[in-house]
Design a protein around this motif. Structure first.
Motif, mmCIF file in Angstrom:
data_model
loop_
_atom_site.group_PDB
_atom_site.id
_atom_site.type_symbol
_atom_site.label_atom_id
_atom_site.label_comp_id
_atom_site.label_asym_id
_atom_site.label_seq_id
_atom_site.Cartn_x
_atom_site.Cartn_y
_atom_site.Cartn_z
ATOM 1 N N GLY A 313 22.075 39.359 4.726
ATOM 2 C CA GLY A 313 22.498 40.938 5.276
ATOM 3 C C GLY A 313 23.769 41.309 5.213
ATOM 4 N N GLU A 314 24.030 42.388 5.417
ATOM 5 C CA GLU A 314 25.544 43.057 5.297
ATOM 6 C C GLU A 314 26.346 42.267 5.786
ATOM 7 O OE1 GLU A 314 25.720 47.396 5.435
ATOM 8 O OE2 GLU A 314 23.451 47.587 4.922
ATOM 9 N N PRO A 315 27.616 42.013 5.685
ATOM 10 C CA PRO A 315 28.810 41.327 6.335
ATOM 11 C C PRO A 315 28.951 41.688 7.466
ATOM 12 C CG PRO A 315 29.284 41.333 4.004
ATOM 13 C CD PRO A 315 28.010 42.538 4.190
ATOM 14 N N SER A 316 29.064 43.301 7.829
ATOM 15 C CA SER A 316 29.250 43.702 8.991
ATOM 16 C C SER A 316 28.400 44.146 10.142
ATOM 17 C CB SER A 316 30.036 45.028 8.911
ATOM 18 O OG SER A 316 29.068 46.163 8.149
ATOM 19 N N ARG A 317 27.218 43.476 9.618
ATOM 20 C CA ARG A 317 25.892 43.820 10.695
ATOM 21 C C ARG A 317 25.461 42.498 11.457
ATOM 22 N NH1 ARG A 317 27.426 48.145 9.394
ATOM 23 N NH2 ARG A 317 25.839 49.927 8.781
ATOM 24 N N ILE A 318 24.895 42.669 12.750
ATOM 25 C CA ILE A 318 24.490 41.497 13.312
ATOM 26 C C ILE A 318 22.920 41.918 13.710
ATOM 27 C CG2 ILE A 318 25.390 42.534 15.433
ATOM 28 C CD1 ILE A 318 25.844 39.645 16.165
ATOM 29 N N ALA A 319 22.091 41.022 13.657
ATOM 30 C CA ALA A 319 20.619 41.205 13.938
ATOM 31 C C ALA A 319 20.581 41.159 15.449
ATOM 32 C CB ALA A 319 19.926 40.472 13.161
ATOM 33 N N CYS A 320 20.320 41.976 16.180
ATOM 34 C CA CYS A 320 19.902 41.874 17.831
ATOM 35 C C CYS A 320 18.491 41.762 18.052
ATOM 36 C CB CYS A 320 20.732 43.236 18.432
ATOM 37 S SG CYS A 320 22.393 43.232 18.192
ATOM 38 N N ALA A 321 17.774 40.716 18.472
ATOM 39 C CA ALA A 321 16.644 40.631 18.677
ATOM 40 C C ALA A 321 16.274 40.352 20.132
ATOM 41 C CB ALA A 321 16.039 39.293 18.021
ATOM 42 N N SER A 322 15.163 40.757 20.652
ATOM 43 C CA SER A 322 14.774 40.788 22.272
ATOM 44 C C SER A 322 13.313 40.317 22.035
ATOM 45 C CB SER A 322 14.863 42.138 22.570
ATOM 46 O OG SER A 322 14.399 41.936 24.102
ATOM 47 N N LEU A 323 12.914 38.934 22.572
ATOM 48 C CA LEU A 323 11.664 38.406 22.250
ATOM 49 C C LEU A 323 11.173 38.239 23.778
ATOM 50 C CD1 LEU A 323 13.489 36.702 20.065
ATOM 51 C CD2 LEU A 323 11.389 35.687 19.632
ATOM 52 N N GLU A 324 9.929 38.696 23.703
ATOM 53 C CA GLU A 324 9.054 38.406 25.062
ATOM 54 C C GLU A 324 8.072 37.435 24.796
ATOM 55 O OE1 GLU A 324 6.979 40.873 28.650
ATOM 56 O OE2 GLU A 324 8.638 41.791 27.336
ATOM 57 N N LEU A 325 8.211 36.157 25.295
ATOM 58 C CA LEU A 325 7.463 35.101 25.045
ATOM 59 C C LEU A 325 6.390 34.856 26.278
ATOM 60 C CD1 LEU A 325 10.150 32.527 23.462
ATOM 61 C CD2 LEU A 325 8.405 34.023 22.435
ATOM 62 N N GLN A 326 5.173 34.399 25.941
ATOM 63 C CA GLN A 326 4.182 33.984 27.159
ATOM 64 C C GLN A 326 3.825 32.615 26.498
ATOM 65 O OE1 GLN A 326 3.579 35.711 29.677
ATOM 66 N NE2 GLN A 326 4.559 37.556 29.264
ATOM 67 N N LEU A 327 4.133 31.830 27.432
ATOM 68 C CA LEU A 327 3.793 30.404 26.808
ATOM 69 C C LEU A 327 2.853 29.937 28.065
ATOM 70 C CD1 LEU A 327 7.282 28.845 26.146
ATOM 71 C CD2 LEU A 327 5.613 29.747 24.575
ATOM 72 N N THR A 328 1.747 29.321 27.200
ATOM 73 C CA THR A 328 0.802 28.281 28.380
ATOM 74 C C THR A 328 0.724 27.162 28.033
ATOM 75 O OG1 THR A 328 -0.698 30.302 27.817
ATOM 76 C CG2 THR A 328 -1.671 28.308 28.708
ATOM 77 N N ASN A 329 1.366 26.431 28.875
ATOM 78 C CA ASN A 329 1.396 24.844 28.964
ATOM 79 C C ASN A 329 2.435 24.605 27.600
ATOM 80 O OD1 ASN A 329 1.430 22.093 28.854
ATOM 81 N ND2 ASN A 329 -0.194 21.792 27.634
ATOM 82 N N GLY A 330 3.818 25.404 27.697
ATOM 83 C CA GLY A 330 4.706 25.228 26.606
ATOM 84 C C GLY A 330 6.018 25.227 27.161
ATOM 85 N N LYS A 331 7.106 24.643 26.390
ATOM 86 C CA LYS A 331 8.495 24.836 26.914
ATOM 87 C C LYS A 331 9.381 24.768 25.542
ATOM 88 C CE LYS A 331 11.232 21.622 29.629
ATOM 89 N NZ LYS A 331 11.428 20.424 30.384
ATOM 90 N N LEU A 332 10.530 25.660 26.077
ATOM 91 C CA LEU A 332 11.494 25.731 24.920
ATOM 92 C C LEU A 332 12.300 24.653 24.679
ATOM 93 C CD1 LEU A 332 12.724 29.614 25.697
ATOM 94 C CD2 LEU A 332 11.380 28.849 23.581
ATOM 95 N N LEU A 333 12.502 24.369 23.425
ATOM 96 C CA LEU A 333 13.378 23.513 22.819
ATOM 97 C C LEU A 333 14.758 23.871 22.875
ATOM 98 C CD1 LEU A 333 10.539 22.201 21.714
ATOM 99 C CD2 LEU A 333 12.191 21.218 19.812
ATOM 100 N N PRO A 334 15.659 23.028 23.048
ATOM 101 C CA PRO A 334 17.120 23.481 23.037
ATOM 102 C C PRO A 334 17.615 24.194 21.751
ATOM 103 C CG PRO A 334 16.910 21.243 23.689
ATOM 104 C CD PRO A 334 15.927 21.660 23.246
ATOM 105 N N PRO A 335 18.218 25.072 21.754
ATOM 106 C CA PRO A 335 19.370 25.469 22.909
ATOM 107 C C PRO A 335 18.812 26.699 23.773
ATOM 108 C CG PRO A 335 20.192 26.744 20.862
ATOM 109 C CD PRO A 335 18.693 25.817 20.545
ATOM 110 N N ASP A 336 17.604 26.848 23.829
ATOM 111 C CA ASP A 336 16.960 28.075 24.477
ATOM 112 C C ASP A 336 16.306 27.682 25.821
ATOM 113 O OD1 ASP A 336 17.653 30.487 22.760
ATOM 114 O OD2 ASP A 336 16.434 29.247 21.584
#
Length: 494
Positions: A313-336
């Protein structure tokens, strides 16, 4: 292979049985503990018992699939379809399959009944010239979502191998046995040198021995990462083995590898997951390759990965993401793991990538995930000279206002809406006049950069001759819209 799970791939299980039979490997199947009814009384099979698999046959063009098993006790047999007393046997079938009616523990059953009755089957890889190498025993603590390195392999020359992790037999435990406390584990094999790569991941299983498929390993160094599937407070003493024709494989304890501390271990794991996702992941529609942004998703037997790759990416840009997760019998791994589902927000500066990873939480149950993602490129206000560059953009593209009506044509304001907020540039080119300006803002989802204090909505600007000033507002939530308004009072002195 595990049977009786909600996500069982029946065709894959059948192919594995056929493949093991054709390779001449000894096969066995395991019966679960079923307390709802007496399996031995009703069907003739013993709960919590292992049976040998003697043959696997596909007849009538594959329409009829049969499995031949043997009770190692030499007696006690299946009483359902294709049992010794079944009326389905014809003289032709008896001759075709070498059927013998005897209470010898040997019986046939359909593959459909097999997968509904047994909970797993296994085979022993017996290859001429191959041998097993055992590593040191290690402890695996339950409730560990982070995972730990349990072995380090040195492979001098390219070879084939099967890696297995062995848990102690449940009968050796001092604590009260339950299926949950017995647990199991899953593990991943990753290459560390000469470059990071993900080799294989096993499914989480509640059984004593967990093995990889046959792997083709290049010369290099590899790390084994292990996760427990039993609860916190339970610790199991496990052992790792490598089955291979090579006589030169070295198994080290991770503590004996110089520089391999816990921090380095998880960096190596992330690098391997990045490699896996780049190699096997699917490009998601929110990607913008022309702007150096790729978003990929990948699934492996031990979980799934979403990777936001902003490395080009361009040096002065930052990617801002918003995720909506639906987990069935799931768990996030670190660091989240601390993120509150269903929403996870991530910011990825240029030159970096970020992973969102999840794994199954409970063994033996179907698991799945769904996700929606919104992403946009915003200014990276930590990048060098970002404010100076934004000020130049405001003067070039912004809406201009001249304070000429007050007799100061060289005092100018530009208001510029950039992709994630508002920039206001002020410039005093008068030789002997001073601007005193008070701005009162009405803001929605905007904040000052740099911060001016919580709740501040008023800004005072005093420009001496030759001075410039920049007021920057950025969205607080990059994924949402914003509103902007202001009123001003102005005084020009001199």
């Amino acid at each position: 292979a595990e049977l009786g799970t909600g996500d069982l791939d029946v065709e894959s299980a059948w192919s594995e049985l056929i493949g093991a039979r054709d390779s001449g490997f000894p096969l066995s199947a395991s019966m679960p503990q079923i307390r709802s009814h007496d399996m031995q009384k009703e069907f003739g099979l013993v709960e919590g018992h292992a049976y040998g698999i003697l043959d696997v046959r596909a007849l009538d063009g594959g329409k009829l699939r049969l499995v031949k098993l043997r009770n190692p006790w030499g007696q006690g047999e299946w009483r359902g379809d294709w049992s010794d007393d079944s009326k389905l046997w014809t003289e032709h079938r008896k001759q075709e399959l070498g059927f013998v009616k005897a209470n010898d523990g040997v019986f046939w059953m359909t593959f459909k009944d097999f997968v509904q009755t047994f909970n797993s089957f296994q085979w022993l890889h017996c290859r001429p010239g191959w041998r097993s190498i055992l590593g040191d025993a290690f402890d695996v603590p339950g409730g560990d979502n982070v995972g730990r390195a349990v072995a380090y392999l040195v492979i001098p020359t390219a070879t084939q191998a099967i890696v297995s992790v062995h848990l102690p037999d449940k009968r050796s435990y001092d604590d009260k046995y339950t299926a949950e406390r017995y647990g199991g584990c899953r593990f991943e094999v990753i290459r560390v040198k000469p470059s990071a790569a993900h080799v294989v991941s096993t499914e989480p299983k509640r059984q004593r021995d967990i093995s990889t498929t046959l792997m083709e390993l290049e010369a290099g160094e590899y790390m084994i990462m292990c996760w427990a599937t039993f609860p916190a407070g339970v610790v199991r003493r496990c052992q790792l083995s490598v089955y291979s024709p090579s006589k030169d494989i070295i198994i080290k304890s991770p503590t004996d590898v110089k520089g391999l501390d816990p921090t380095e271990v998880h960096i190596l794991l992330e690098d391997a997951h990045c490699e896996l996702t780049r190699r096997t992941g699917e490009l998601m529609s929110v990607s913008a390759p022309d702007k150096g942004l790729k978003v990929l998703s990948a699934k492996h037997p031990g979980g799934f990965i979403i990777m936001i790759d902003h490395e080009a990416g361009e040096p002065s840009r930052i990617a801002c993401a918003s995720l909506e997760l639906q987990l069935t019998n799931g768990k996030l791994l670190p660091p989240d793991v601390a993120k509150k589902l269903p929403k996870v927000k991530v910011q990825v500066p240029s030159g970096q990538c970020r992973l969102i990873r999840a794994r199954p939480e409970r063994v033996g149950e179907a698991w799945g995930y769904g996700h929606g993602i919104g992403i946009q490129l915003a200014r990276d206000f930590d990048a060098p000279d970002i404010l100076r560059a934004l000020g130049e953009e405001a003067r070039t593209y912004g809406q201009r206002y001249d304070y000429g009506a007050s007799g100061a044509p060289e005092i100018v304001q530009w208001t510029y809406q950039y992709e994630s907020g508002i920039a206001m540039a002020f410039e005093n080119n008068e030789a002997n006049k001073t601007l005193e300006l008070e701005l009162q803002f009405s803001l929605g989802n905007l904040k000052f950069i740099p911060a001016r204090g919580r709740g501040v909505t008023k800004v005072d600007i005093n420009l001496e001759p030759g001075q410039k000033e920049l007021v920057v507002l950025r969205k607080s939530d990059p994924s949402a819209g914003f509103s902007f308004g202001y009123g001003s009072s102005c005084c020009i002195r001199g």
